[in-house]
Every structure is written in structure tokens, then in C-alpha cells.
Motif scaffolding. Structure first.
Motif, PDB file in Angstrom:
ATOM      1  N   ARG A  89      47.840  41.664  50.637  1.00 43.72           N
ATOM      2  CA  ARG A  89      48.822  40.641  51.024  1.00 43.72           C
ATOM      3  C   ARG A  89      48.592  39.326  50.286  1.00 43.72           C
ATOM      4  N   SER A  90      47.523  39.231  49.495  1.00 44.68           N
ATOM      5  CA  SER A  90      47.177  37.975  48.820  1.00 44.68           C
ATOM      6  C   SER A  90      48.009  37.785  47.565  1.00 44.68           C
ATOM      7  N   ARG A  91      48.262  36.536  47.212  1.00 43.38           N
ATOM      8  CA  ARG A  91      48.859  36.269  45.910  1.00 43.38           C
ATOM      9  C   ARG A  91      47.989  35.279  45.134  1.00 43.38           C
ATOM     10  N   VAL A  92      48.058  35.377  43.797  1.00 39.48           N
ATOM     11  CA  VAL A  92      47.241  34.536  42.907  1.00 39.48           C
ATOM     12  C   VAL A  92      48.042  33.276  42.560  1.00 39.48           C
ATOM     13  N   THR A  93      47.402  32.150  42.686  1.00 40.96           N
ATOM     14  CA  THR A  93      48.081  30.862  42.510  1.00 40.96           C
ATOM     15  C   THR A  93      47.288  29.980  41.566  1.00 40.96           C
ATOM     16  N   ASP A  94      48.001  29.103  40.862  1.00 44.74           N
ATOM     17  CA  ASP A  94      47.322  28.180  39.953  1.00 44.74           C
ATOM     18  C   ASP A  94      46.891  26.922  40.693  1.00 44.74           C
ATOM     19  N   THR A  95      46.430  25.913  39.950  1.00 47.67           N
ATOM     20  CA  THR A  95      46.000  24.634  40.518  1.00 47.67           C
ATOM     21  C   THR A  95      46.630  23.517  39.688  1.00 47.67           C
TER      22      THR A  95
ATOM     23  N   ALA B 153      40.746  28.545  36.674  1.00 46.95           N
ATOM     24  CA  ALA B 153      40.505  29.070  35.325  1.00 46.95           C
ATOM     25  C   ALA B 153      41.746  29.668  34.684  1.00 46.95           C
ATOM     26  N   LEU B 154      42.770  30.002  35.479  1.00 51.08           N
ATOM     27  CA  LEU B 154      44.013  30.520  34.882  1.00 51.08           C
ATOM     28  C   LEU B 154      44.516  29.565  33.808  1.00 51.08           C
TER      29      LEU B 154
ATOM     30  N   ALA C  15      38.289  27.023  23.714  1.00 52.95           N
ATOM     31  CA  ALA C  15      37.162  26.360  24.383  1.00 52.95           C
ATOM     32  C   ALA C  15      37.420  26.291  25.883  1.00 52.95           C
ATOM     33  N   PRO C  16      36.526  26.843  26.714  1.00 49.49           N
ATOM     34  CA  PRO C  16      36.719  26.702  28.160  1.00 49.49           C
ATOM     35  C   PRO C  16      36.417  25.270  28.600  1.00 49.49           C
TER      36      PRO C  16
ATOM     37  N   ARG D 214      36.375  34.439  40.602  1.00 50.84           N
ATOM     38  CA  ARG D 214      36.294  35.101  39.291  1.00 50.84           C
ATOM     39  C   ARG D 214      36.946  36.476  39.366  1.00 50.84           C
ATOM     40  N   LEU D 215      37.196  37.046  38.169  1.00 48.26           N
ATOM     41  CA  LEU D 215      37.793  38.384  38.127  1.00 48.26           C
ATOM     42  C   LEU D 215      36.994  39.385  38.946  1.00 48.26           C
ATOM     43  N   ASP D 216      35.661  39.224  38.958  1.00 44.55           N
ATOM     44  CA  ASP D 216      34.858  40.225  39.667  1.00 44.55           C
ATOM     45  C   ASP D 216      34.648  39.888  41.142  1.00 44.55           C
TER      46      ASP D 216
END
Lengths: 277, 277, 277, 277, 277, 277
Positions: E119-125, E259-260, F264-265, E240-242
């Protein structure tokens, strides 16, 4: 013109139209009409068109009336055909321009009609919304008015403070005539009949009767016509729809009205959309 | 804000002030007061200050009242001291900003006072002059109102066309909720009580009663409070000073008024200059 | 003014000054003098100052002469004190402005001096470098000239094409007088004495004798003074330093010279830097 | 380029063309030709076109010659067809660009022709009008010249002050070589033969002989060719049409001439309009 | 969007492309393909097109894939046909946009895929590159993510400092609700479970669990769902991705990932040019 | 620089900071520190300062380290004192600049350190974010790298397509040398040893070995040093931290690395605020 359209679109659409993006399918086509919801004089059709074209150059825009036309309630001013999403997105910004400028044209027309047949003409002032002077003065012309000087650099208007500092109206007029481009007339603002006589002696080209009573205007007109018939007479100061006729009947040349621009209410214009189905 | 001040100065002063240049000696000092010529709510003092400082950073500017203050006729809003030429040159542009924004704040205050003590608040719309949205919405807050969404990207408002295209209000609300930032409520515009019921079923967060009669508003409030007490109720459409009280008495949350911005007349403010002698 | 300074700095310094960055230590202080290397009339000191201050607000800038001053070879116009790197970086852009504007002021002064004591004044045209009109017209004033209309919107000048289209000069003048702000005089450009008579009959306020021979100018002046003494007479077309005196001696009011702006050579001005040791 | 065109149109047309609006009927069509009124090298046709198109995209513009062409008196450079009002309104601004850039190209061509057949090439400097560097350097190329570094960030030129501060030319060259992009040659400006020897020892890539006498140039060329044949030799300082040939005959590589840009007179170009009847 | 394209072209091409001008004949035609050199999600095709069209409107640009498409290594994204010089000149600027935005879309897609089915969605900042927020948030959407508030004016997020100053979260929430547009939810950032309980008591609409451990997230979700099921739960801080899968499995609504945008590496895209022979 | 700061503030703050306005009292004072949360090389302090000063000139900003400094985790980079509301409002935009530029400086430093003691230097490319070239190339210098050509107008780089069109590298080099400013070296990009030999024969000043194997680089260096020792050798193409040392050991002059800027991050930097109580 272009800069204001850009400012306006950035302001309303800079971050997109979330509702339309979420709900309206990209390809959906529609027709729409921009309709007068009261009697009005039209000004700003091209701004509406420019807004729509910036949002989406593929929308077809047909202007159904001419700038300066007086229209009845219910008349279509503009027809549109194209992406429903684009039309909905452009709607508010386009209407905001059109309602403001047509508001100015409409109120100007009312003043102009009141004094038609007299030698007077209705003129605007520099009391315009910052950034909108070109547009508002254009709307005044569409309403049948004429324009006063555009800015501080395109006309000379000597007021009481200028006179006090210069040491008299004669000196102020002379200095202005030496410094100003030779195509400009020298206008002097006067508060009473004493000031009027001084301005006439100083050979002003235009004299502005500022907040004069009707009696004093009548007296002023007589003195000017007798002593210097080439001088242009302007009246200003709190002129209203119900007082302008009396002023014009006294034979002045110019009646300037700040309210044409600083207090014109928006006229009611709406966009009706019809989906192609 | 800054861009409009630049546009405005360029527009009025870009080619200099011929009269002042010709007549006023460079070094001449003056004091001046910006004075309310009617009762008003102040908004835009900092714009006036910015205009003066751009013309001449050496002019001293003292703000004599606070933004949002209600002042009587005759009250000084700002005191100035410095070059007479600079003050005369900046005068009109500064006043044009101040008279417009204070005009909006003043009319907003009148609406707000009419419904004080009720649960309703007065809100603006997107019917603002293109390029002025930030300033006009600020003036509304100075008058005691609150703001509706700033632009098409900072709020969701689903109207009849969106609903028609989406195939029903439930689908439109669902799509909007999926796409919009999670901090935005979903608002639905309804034209009648049938639409209201559909919006409630679709779990809208805010419902806008558009051009409802007083009776229908009353009925709508009852249904919402019973069925979904967390939903915010907004009323819009032709609200006037003489009708807002009756609407507020029915217990709605938000009353939005386009005229706060699209038809606010300028208030009367003048600059009185006194030469240093 | 500000926009050109920004354009100029971006253009020359937008990517930094590689040589100075590599070679000049950051903290190194210097004095410098901006020196006239020929006799000239000064215009543009404030632009030089603005350039330096934009590069480094900490550099002290002292203007040693006034705008409009005539100076000898070797005279210091500006003194500077501050970071050597900043001064070297700003040097070329500042000089480019100063040399151009002083060039215009200097050549204007030469024309003005030739006809001092006559009733004629030297005026510029619209043949200015695009983007530089405000600055170039300012430099003309610093050289003792006066300005013609600033742009197409701040003056009326009816030329042959306008007359042909309007169906005669009388109609053209009448239309212009109805449409133009009441503070503007109506100027008509005429090519020969026949045109002059028509312009007089049409009651033009200003008449421009375009490329007239000296004999025709003399005849024109006589006709105007006899028939309409209030009319302003302007002469234009290929006026040179060695012909202006003869023209002025005929009693015209205005002599306009395109070369003041479109072909003024830069004057020689240099910056001498002295490191603080 | 675009920004200057916008600045220019705003400056001349921002408030409309009062005369044309009043006198020329909207629909009236015309043809026009832009004609050289003296022998000249063409540069800036595309700017003229851009100006016309911004005023009215419907005007047809045909370029009759190529940029860089040398044309005789009387040759048509551009043909136009469209609204008479639009053409008259755009005329002056378009010509102002074209006359300036063609002026630069024309004078450059004269310098280039004087030294054709030698190994020297004619180069411009950074003495360009602020904001016009791209355009003026382009005009120099159209005249057959080549460009010096575009700005302070696209080339290294070490002058006496840099050397004094760095503690000698060797140190200055070394620091510059470490800091500058590896694609830039290091150029050193020298005032006399002693400076030349130092620059050669420092392994400068290019040496600028600044205000050298013909004898010293001859001596310098000999020393450089013997000691460091790959080094490029530039001569600068007060080069005139009547001195450039002698300098080129000494075998230098580059002769840079500030006057190409800072003092090029406008060439005479006019627009002839013919109404469609 | 347009302003960045202009900035970019001015930056890279403002002074022309010396190599291409010198070497490539003007009329030479070419075809080119923009090719993915790794698997990626496409975003920014229209910017590439805009760059090319600004350099040369005559180049034909065909978009071969859709925004948001996932493509394999070797797939052509865009085909071009037109002037070889124009294509080479536009290449780098166009690729710089496309590689950056596709980089963001690609990394967003990876996060989104990890939690699909939850049910989660990925969001930016708001951790976007200054000036790029509109573009970067668009790229996030192309990658399948959703957006957080656009700016400080389009959402309320109460953090610890706000709470400390306000004298408690209840007061802070109340003040925000009174002042904010009625369409905004009130979000509160909490550091621990104590903060969570306070936020729930204060009736926050959205609660951001900032740097919570997995155990604390689990506990927080349980408390929220029990006590206030309508509240939206967001998790943020070093995701993080993991780690994202474990977080999503706990049933939160929103997972925001800085990080997106702040650390997305460019993806590899190249332009292959083929001369027409 | 200034334009990006303006873009950035407009983007994040153009509509105000609703949360701070609602919750933080205007007069409240605070101190704050900007702290490195990992080891990093600092770049962009002045941008952070500029952002804060634009929001509120009254906030005191003290830079605690120098640009280009390497700092440990926990080190304060900047101290602030002033209005709490202003600091909170400026925080994110200031950090966004600082984290990006310091990210570039930090990764550049890592590459530079790997090859310290060799004759090679680390250089950037034109693979920068559009609009950020000046800033990103500055950050590269702060990290100890040097810059490649700034744009297409400040350096010549002849690639395979140029060579193909020109009909051979010799012709391409000759044309470029004739057209380019005399201070620019002519650089040729070669794909293999055959190309290298051609470039040497064509007397290129700089040769770029594009995607060469280590063996081919070694061979190329030997050929160049033997045949044309003054020629500069650049290596480019997929250089990584773990491969740069081997490349440098072969004696090349320049190693250019696109990843310095395009991938560059951001480094981790935070603002800690402490209210004055």
C-alpha cells in the motif's frame, strides 16, 4: 504584454494543474465559448488568445467580436476548439485578463456616452496598476476615451510643488520649455483662479483645473477663451458619472478620470465547455 | 514582488521625470507624509518603501502604522525625508501599489466583520489580476481573510467538467487522490443536492456548494454534518456584503468571494510634501 | 541602465577572469585613476562606478569631476582604491561604457558650441544603438544638446508615407490630433516648400524641413514666421559640423543631428593602476 | 541576440507608434526595400528580419544579399511585403541594428584589404559596446577579420600589472599555465624589447607588442622567429588604416585594432516604402 | 522549463560553436539517433527537442519512445534529421538534460518496483537542485513515484523547531490549521513514539516518522491505525533500495526518499550521427 | 550565480512559508550551525550566504571554514544568528546548493588524490547540469581539479564527425586554426593509433585519446613524446576512481572525467537550530 502573460502563467500554472492532469485524459477534445454574462465593452481578446496559445498552440481560437465592441448578455466573444485539458488549464488566467480590461473599457464607455456631442473628451490618468499601464491605457481607448501622458518622461505637468520650488509659475514654465523635447506642450496644474491667471501669463500650453467648482470652471473657461484661445483646458479631481455632464457643458477640452483605471470593477465573463462526444 | 516593482518603475520612470528634472534643483530637501484620505485597512507599506528606495536609497522612510491596521481619515501611514525630486518622482508609483492593496484589505475587512463570531471564514479565489496573485492574497490576509489554493498546482478542485470526463465523481476523486501530493485534500464542486450526495459517497474531503440557495445550503450543511462531520463545507458564487451574514449563520466553514480581488476599488491615499526651508 | 550593466558584466566576466585569478593574490590592494587621454566632455561616470561596485562593493570610488564637465588631457575623472584584482577585472567594461557615452557628449558639445548665441538648439534623433536610447539621449544632454521624442509612443511625427495614406496632410494632422494625448504637439515632416505650405494650412505645431537647401530653409523660415509665428521649425538631414552654423544663422529653432549618436567615435580614456606597496 | 532585440523593441515601441496608429489604416498593404546608400559590407540582415517578425510575423521578408557581401550604392539588401503600418513601425529599430553592424563590417573590410597577401590577420579587441560583444565580433568576422578572446574567461593575457604583482613574467606565466584550461595559449603583453626577452624566456605562447615603433617591431619579429619560431606575434596600439600596411610588412601574425568596434561610424542604409495601390 | 533551456543554451552556445563553424559546411545534412547505452526509464525527451528546435527550428525531431518508458540498451529514443552543424551544436546541452532527468526516473523506478503490491508509495522531497524542482519532480512521476509538497507555500509540515517555539504540538497544529488554506492537510514530523502520541492527540492529518527503526515504525503504524485510521503515515530518513521493502511491508502510506533527486547518477545516453552522402 | 539563487528562492519561497508564518513568531531570535555530517570538501558557502541574505539581510552569517577545505564529520561550516523564521525558511534552498557543490568538490578531490605526484591533472567536461556550468566548474577547482573548455565558443575540439566532413584531419585542423582566436590551441579527438598519427601529422596542439586501452595509451604517449614533445595529451572515456592511477602512471597530461559533474552524489550537510531563550 508578453511579460505579464508569462508572469501570469508561471503564477497559476508553473507547477502544473494537478486536478486536470489527474482526471482529464490527454487526448480528449472539446469546444468552448467565452460568453459575456452582462452587457460590456470588449477589451483584451488577444490576451486571452495569447494565454491559450502559450498553454497549447494546437487549440483553435476564433475571436467572435472586435475589440471595442459593445455586446449584450449572452454573446459569445471567443470560440475555442482543442484539448479539453488545455482549455480548462488556461481558462482562469485568460478570463482574469479579459474581465479586468473589459471592465475598464466598459466603465470608460459609460463616461464617454454621457458627454457625447460636447467638445470634451474623457482621458485617463497615471493611476494605473503598476505593470499594467500599457494595457489599461489601451482598454481606455477601446472604451472610447483618450490617453493622458504615458509616463513621467512623455509629458510635462507642472504642479504646485514644482511652482513653489521654481519660484513662480513663469520660471517653472520657462525651465520646462528649455529642457523638454520640443514636441511637448507645457501643462500647468492650478488650484484656483489666481493660479489660472498666473499660468496664462506664463504662457502655459495646457492648463489643468484641479478640483474646481462648476462656477470656477465656467469662469476659467471664459478667461482662457478670451485671453489665449489656443490653450487646452483640462478638468480633473473627483469626476463622477453623475457630474461629468455638467462639467462638459461648460466647454472644457479634457476631463480626466482616475477611476477609469484605479476602481473599475471586473465584468462578468465565463467559459462554457462542451466535450466532444 | 521585486519584479513588479521593477516593471512599475521602468514603466513610469524609465525615461526620467522631465518635469522634475527641469524644475526641481537636485539638492533640495523635503519632508512628506503619506496620508489616508478615508477610513481604510493598510496593506502594501513595504512596497511603497521599496519603490522609494529604488528611486533613491538616501530617502528616509518611516512606517507609521502596521500592515493590517485599520486607520481613520487623516492618519499618516508613512513619513519621508530626503530629496524633494526623488519623493515627487516615486510618489505615483508608490501610491498606485498602496491604494490597490489597501483597497483589497479594506473590502476584505468589511466582509470579515460581517460574520465575526460565526464558524465561517472569508476566503479569496483565483480571480486575481495576472502577476499580482502573491500580493493580492497577502492583502486579503491583511484584511483578516484566509487564502484558497494559490494556483492550479497547490490544490485539487474537481468541477463538473472533470466529473463528466472521468465518468463520475467517485472515479474523479480516486484518480486525484492517487496522483496528488498526500498533503492535499480533495475538494469537489457541486451544483445541487444530488451532486452533494455523490461527493459525500465519493469521500471528498472538502465540498464546494456552488451558487446554492440559502435553503439548499441549510439542507446541505445538515446532510454533511450528519454523514461526514470531518468534511469541510465551502460556499461560493455571487456572495455579497448583504448576503454573507445569512450564509454564515447556516454553519458553513468557508465562504469564498471573488470580488475581494477582482472588483476592489482603490482607497484614497495622498502624499503631502513640505519643502525644507 | 541596470540591465545593460548586468548584460555587460555577464558578457565579459560571466566565466571569471582567468588571468587575474591565476596571477593576482586575493588580498592585494591598489589605487587607480581613470584618466582622460584627450580633451573630452564627461558622461557615464555613474555607470563606471556601478560596474566597479557590482564586481566588488568594497572598492572605494571617488568621482573627481562632474557629469557634463569638459576636461583636458591628463585629468583624472575617477579615483579608485581597493582590491587590485577587482579593479583589473572591472576595468574594461567600465571604460567601454565611459568611452562611448563621453564620445557622444564630446561630439554634441562641438555642435552646440558652433551655434551658441543663436536661437537654434541641437537635438538628437532616434538613430541610437538599440538598447542604449536612454543612455545615449542622456549623453546628448550632458553635451549640451536637447532630446527629440524618446520613442514612437511619446511624440507624433507625420512623414510622407503617412500623408500619402491619409489622403493629405490636413487629414493626417486632424487624425493625429484626435488620437494623440493632448500634451503632444503635432509635427509634420516636409520635403519642399509646397509641402511646407500644406503643413501650415493643416495647422501643424512643428514643421520639420527635411534635407532642405539653405535657400529653401531661408524661404521656409520667412513663410512660417509670417503666417504662423508660434510654429516650431526643425531642420534635419545630413547636418555636419561645418554646415550647422549657416543653418542656425537662418533662425530655425531645432537642428537635429543623427551623427551625435550613430557615428560618435569613442574618446580615449585609460585606467592607471598603482599597487600599494 | 534575442535579448537585445527585445530591449530595442520595448524601448522604441513599448508604448505603441502613435502616429502610425492614428494615420495608417490597419489593413493597408505595402512593399518596401532596404537599400544601401553607400558602398558597404553587409552584417545584421537577420537582426533586421527578427525585428520585423517580432512586430508582425505576417510581413514577408526576403534577404537579397548574403551576410559579408560587399554592395554598391543603391543595392537592395532586403525586400519586404506586408502591412504598411508594421513596416513603418519596425523600420527605425531594424535599421539601427543594420547600420551599426554593417558599419563595423565595412571598416573591418578596409583594414583587411590593406594587408591582404601578408601573413598578418586583423583582429578585434574587447573594446566593444557593453551587451553587444557577440554581435560586434560577428560583424568583424563578416568584414573578414578574426576575433581575439571573447572575454576574460576565454583567454589568458598577462599585462604589466599582472607581472609586477606576480614577481616577474616567468612566475606569472607558470601560474597561468597551471590554472588555465589546457587548451588556452598563454599570451604576454610587453612594452619594450626587454619585456620581449623576458616573455620569450618565460615560454609565452603568444607575445603582444604593445605600442611598439616600427623599428622595434622589426627587431622583435627577428628575435622571436630565431629563438621561438612557434610563438605567435601580435601587434596592438593605435593602429590606423594608414599605418597597418607597414606593420604587416614586418611579418607579424596578428594586428588588433580597437577602432573596428569602438569607433566605427554607422553606414547609410534607408528603407523605401511603396504603397500597394 | 523554458528559462532553463535558455540559460543552458546561452551557457554553452552563447558565443557560438567555434569548431563546428570552422569545419562543418553550412548546408551539410545529417541524420542522427539518440540512443540509450544502458537500461533506463526515459524522461526529458521534450527538453531535448526544445533544445534542438531553439538551435535550429528546421531540424526534424521524432520521439521514438514515450516519456516514462523503460528501454533496453541500444534503443533509439529520438531520431533527428537536418543540418549536421545544428545537430552537433545542440548535442551536449540536449543530452545533459536528458541524462539527468532519465537518471532520476530510472532510480525512482527501482525504488517503486521494490515495493509494488504494497500500500506504500514512493515520494520525493524538497532536496532538489535549485531551479530544477519542477523538472525533477516531473522525472520522479515518470519513474512511477509521487510528489511531496512542491514548496514551502503548498503544504504544511511542522517540525521539532516549530513545535518548540509554538509551545507544543497541539498549539502548532491549531495555528497552522487556522492560517493555512482549507485544502491543506496538516503534517507533523515526529522523532519518536512520544512525539507520535502528541501528534495524534493534536489531530494531525499526516504524521511523518522521521528516522524511526523498523520496530518503532511497526508500533507507530499500529497505534495510528487503531486511534485515527484516517491519518496518513509517512516514513522518511536514510531510506535505501535495500531497506525500502521492509519498511513498506509494515503498512505505511508514504515513503519519501531524498536520494531520488539529490544523488541520482546520470544515465548513459549518446548521439550517433550519420552524414547524408 | 545570482540568477540561480533567484530562481531557487522563487521556486521554494515564492508563495511564502506557510508553516513558519503560522507557527513562528516574527521577532523570535535563534542561532544555527551548518554542520558536515560526513567528511567532505567544502564548496558553495557563498551561495548559502547569498540565499540567507536574500531571505533576510539582518541574519548574521559567519563562514567558519574556507572554500576548498577538507572537513571532518561534525565540523561547523557556517554559523548563523538572527530571526528563527528567516533561518528556517532559507535552510533547504541554501543546503541544496551547498550539498550539490560540495558533493562535486569532494568526489573531485578523491580523483585528484589518487594521482598526486604524477604529471597528470584531473579535468572536468561539458557534462554539467544545464545552467550550472559556472558553479560546477568552480566546484571542480575547489576539489583540486582544473577545467576543460568552458563552452563551445572558448575552445576547439575536433571530433570524428568534424574530420569526416572536413575531408581529413589535416584540413579540419587548418580550417580551425584560421578561424579560431589565435590564443586557442587546436585539440583533436582520436579513437585509435591511426587517428593519433594523423593528428600528429596535422600538427594538432592537443590530442585527446578517447576510450583507449592502457596499452594503446602507453604507445600513444611514446609516439607523441618522440615526435612532438610540445603536444598536450588528454585521456578521456569511462575513467573511474580505480582506473585513474594506472592511466596517470603512463605520463599523460590531462585526464578528464565526466562523472565529476554528471554523477556526483550530494554530501550530507545539516542545519542545527538553537532558539535563543
Amino acid at each position: 504584454m508578453t511579460r505579464l502573460v508569462e508572469l501570469a502563467l508561471e503564477e497559476d500554472l508553473g507547477r502544473g494543474d494537478i486536478t486536470t492532469l489527474a482526471v482529464i485524459p490527454k487526448g480528449l477534445q472539446a469546444r468552448a465559448r467565452v460568453v459575456a454574462r452582462e452587457e460590456l465593452v470588449v477589451a483584451g481578446l488577444h490576451l486571452f488568445e495569447q494565454v491559450v496559445k502559450r498553454v497549447d498552440p494546437a487549440v483553435e481560437v476564433t475571436l467572435e467580436v472586435d475589440e471595442g465592441d459593445m455586446t449584450e448578455l449572452g454573446v459569445a466573444l471567443i470560440s475555442l476548439r482543442g484539448s479539453a485539458a488545455s482549455i480548462l488549464t488556461a481558462e482562469r488566467t485568460g478570463l482574469n485578463f479579459l474581465q479586468r480590461l473589459s471592465g475598464i473599457a466598459t466603465i470608460t464607455r459609460r463616461y464617454v456616452e454621457r458627454i457625447s456631442g460636447t467638445r470634451s473628451r474623457v482621458t485617463d490618468t497615471r493611476k494605473t496598476l503598476p505593470g499594467y499601464r500599457v494595457l489599461e491605457k489601451y482598454a481606455v481607448r477601446m472604451g472610447g476615451g483618450t490617453n493622458h501622458r504615458f509616463d513621467l518622461g512623455s509629458g510635462v505637468l507642472i504642479k504646485d510643488n514644482h511652482i513653489a520650488v521654481a519660484g513662480g509659475v513663469a520660471k517653472a514654465v520657462r525651465r520646462a520649455r528649455e529642457a523638454a523635447p520640443h514636441g511637448m506642450k507645457i501643462e500647468v496644474d492650478v488650484d484656483d483662479l489666481v493660479g489660472l491667471d498666473a499660468a496664462l501669463d506664463a504662457e502655459a500650453d495646457v492648463i489643468l483645473l484641479d478640483n474646481f467648482s462648476l462656477d470656477d470652471i465656467a469662469e476659467a473657461v471664459e478667461r482662457v477663451r478670451r485671453q489665449a484661445p489656443a490653450v487646452v483646458i483640462e478638468v480633473s479631481g473627483g469626476v463622477r458619472l453623475d457630474t461629468i455632464e455638467a462639467i462638459a457643458s461648460l466647454g472644457v477640452d479634457i476631463i480626466s478620470v482616475g477611476a477609469l483605471t484605479h476602481s473599475a470593477p471586473a465584468v462578468d465573463i465565463a467559459l462554457d465547455l462542451q466535450l466532444d462526444v
